[in-house]
Design an enzyme around this catalytic site. Structure first.
Site, PDB file in Angstrom:
ATOM      1  N   LYS A 147       1.549  30.226  18.253  1.00 38.17           N
ATOM      2  CA  LYS A 147       2.105  31.522  17.867  1.00 38.17           C
ATOM      3  C   LYS A 147       2.768  31.367  16.505  1.00 38.17           C
ATOM      4  CE  LYS A 147       3.123  33.849  22.265  1.00 38.17           C
ATOM      5  NZ  LYS A 147       4.185  34.543  23.035  1.00 38.17           N
ATOM      6  N   ILE A 252       2.400  25.841  22.266  1.00 40.85           N
ATOM      7  CA  ILE A 252       2.769  26.072  23.664  1.00 40.85           C
ATOM      8  C   ILE A 252       1.768  25.357  24.560  1.00 40.85           C
ATOM      9  CG2 ILE A 252       3.161  27.825  25.435  1.00 40.85           C
ATOM     10  CD1 ILE A 252       3.647  29.827  23.134  1.00 40.85           C
ATOM     11  N   ASP A 314      11.041  42.474  28.203  1.00 41.74           N
ATOM     12  CA  ASP A 314       9.636  42.876  28.160  1.00 41.74           C
ATOM     13  C   ASP A 314       8.803  42.209  29.249  1.00 41.74           C
ATOM     14  OD1 ASP A 314       7.604  44.413  26.908  1.00 41.74           O
ATOM     15  OD2 ASP A 314       6.830  42.616  25.926  1.00 41.74           O
ATOM     16  N   GLU A 319       3.952  36.037  36.050  1.00 40.38           N
ATOM     17  CA  GLU A 319       2.894  35.179  36.577  1.00 40.38           C
ATOM     18  C   GLU A 319       3.428  34.320  37.711  1.00 40.38           C
ATOM     19  OE1 GLU A 319       1.579  36.644  32.794  1.00 40.38           O
ATOM     20  OE2 GLU A 319       3.394  35.511  33.248  1.00 40.38           O
TER      21      GLU A 319
END
EC number: 2.7.1.-
Length: 421
Positions: A147, A252, A314, A319
């Site tokens: 990212k 990540i 947000d 998950e």
């Protein structure tokens, strides 16, 4: 007026005062079935009151902190490594249910260095989702997600809690926060400066290369700008390298195993003119307790504390791995250091449930040491400092709010609010 009349008048006045006081109490608390407050505003007033009268143990350093500090610093200290392939295997073997990595393992410092140093061998767009992400392969075909940086550290994101693009350093901070609070449900993340020309464009597949604009100025100097491929990606919004083509970003580690995506019971409507039921119903959790397993509910309450501390509002979906909640995608944190969106804590203050282990751990990091230990752990990261001093103050301020909310729940439920699942 005789003495008897005075006594009677006094009794009547006392009873009237008690009645009015009780009426005010029940209107304020709205004992509503289970003693829940009438509204978020009433809760906010109660929290302010609680914070003015917090016990000294919440404001001072816990003597137990030093033992935890030393273990954490030792575990996450950067360490040299010889074989990246072996470390990839170890990291892929670590996850159990929702615990992505063990509490303490001598390989962690080596793994972090491996993520920081191993060469990039191939890059492609990761098209799913709303935010720009790249799929990066390191040595031995190990896959990670990249990212990029969109904002400087000091930029304040105005608007709704979910406004703006991902803040890249929030992912690294979330990793260390999870490690400190024993919410080891986040991916392992490191900051890394990469070369957009040599490491991204040159190693990219043809599709990725088509999403990188190359501009040349009058002096023949090139400028590489990436817009990528995602739901909101477009050529008008790009990430550009500096004069050396370098950009900040985070790597990540992809959590091994199958992840199931589920809608959060506390999902926002994302519409200015429409509120979700949970935003107005302070007894919202009562029905959830009958529908959802307690262990799942406790996971979501832990997640709400985690998200509140970093102001990630947000998490519309979450998950699960082996039916336990994992904290994937933490980039929408640290938007505005001056705002504390209390409704992120709705699972805690509406359910008034909490793991005993979570409560014990939160108290270890009282007295301003939570951000102190994360700061020390992250000094070895390429992107240090991860957040500004204002954001650090915000984290510590919110931890006091969490203490106050738990105290409020203890007033209602007592020690039975704490669970050992």
């Amino acid at each position: 007026m005789n003495k008897r009349s005075v006594i009677i008048a006094g009794i009547v006045a006392s009873l009237l005062g008690l009645a009015l006081g009780a009426n005010f109490y029940f209107m304020y608390y709205l004992s509503a079935e289970e003693g829940h407050l009438a509204s978020v505003r009433a809760l906010e007033n109660m929290i302010r009151h609680k914070m003015r009268h917090l016990k000294p143990n919440y404001l001072n350093r816990n003597p137990r902190f030093f033992m935890f500090r030393n273990k954490l610093l030792k575990n996450y200290k950067a360490a040299p490594y010889e074989n990246a392939s072996v470390l990839w295997d170890i990291a892929n073997w670590w996850p159990h249910e929702n615990e992505v990595y063990p509490l303490y393992d001598s390989s962690m410092g080596q793994l972090l260095e491996t993520l920081r140093r191993e060469p990039i061998t191939r890059v492609s767009n990761l098209g799913r989702g709303t935010q720009l992400k790249l799929l990066v392969r390191l040595s031995h075909q190990q896959k990670v997600i990249f990212k990029p940086q969109w904002y400087p550290r000091e930029e304040v994101i105005d608007g709704m809690i979910y406004s703006g693009k991902d803040r890249h350093t929030a992912e690294v901070y979330a990793f260390y926060l999870g490690a400190v609070l024993d919410f080891r449900w986040t991916p392992i993340v490191v900051g890394r400066v990469v070369n957009l020309k040599k490491e991204i464009y040159a190693k990219g597949d043809p599709e990725l290369q088509q999403t990188i604009n190359i501009e040349t100025d009058e002096d023949g100097r090139e400028k590489y700008c990436l817009f990528g491929k995602c739901h909101y990606c477009n050529e008008e919004e790009t990430v550009c390298g500096d004069e050396r083509h370098n950009i900040e970003g985070v790597l990540i580690y992809i959590v091994p195993g199958t992840l199931a995506k589920r809608r959060s019971p506390w999902q926002r409507t994302y519409k200015d003119d429409k509120r979700a039921p949970w935003e107005d119903d302070m007894t919202y959790c009562k029905s959830l307790k009958n529908k959802m397993e307690t262990i799942r509910l406790l996971d979501l309450i832990d997640a709400s504390i985690f998200d509140y501390l970093i102001q990630n509002g947000d998490r519309h979906h979450y998950e699960t791995r082996e039916e336990r909640v994992v904290l994937i995608d933490n980039g929408k944190a640290f938007g505005n250091p001056n705002k504390d969106h209390l409704d992120i804590l709705a699972p805690l203050y509406q359910c008034c449930l909490l793991r005993k282990s979570t409560w014990d751990r939160l108290q270890v990091f009282s007295g301003g040491v939570l951000t102190e230990i994360i700061d020390r752990l992250s000094k070895q990261d390429a992107l240090y400092p991860l957040i500004t001093d204002k954001h650090k103050k915000g984290v510590e301020r919110r931890l006091l709010v969490v203490y106050a909310v738990v105290e409020h729940c203890m007033d209602i439920e007592g020690d039975k609010m704490f669970k050992t699942l």
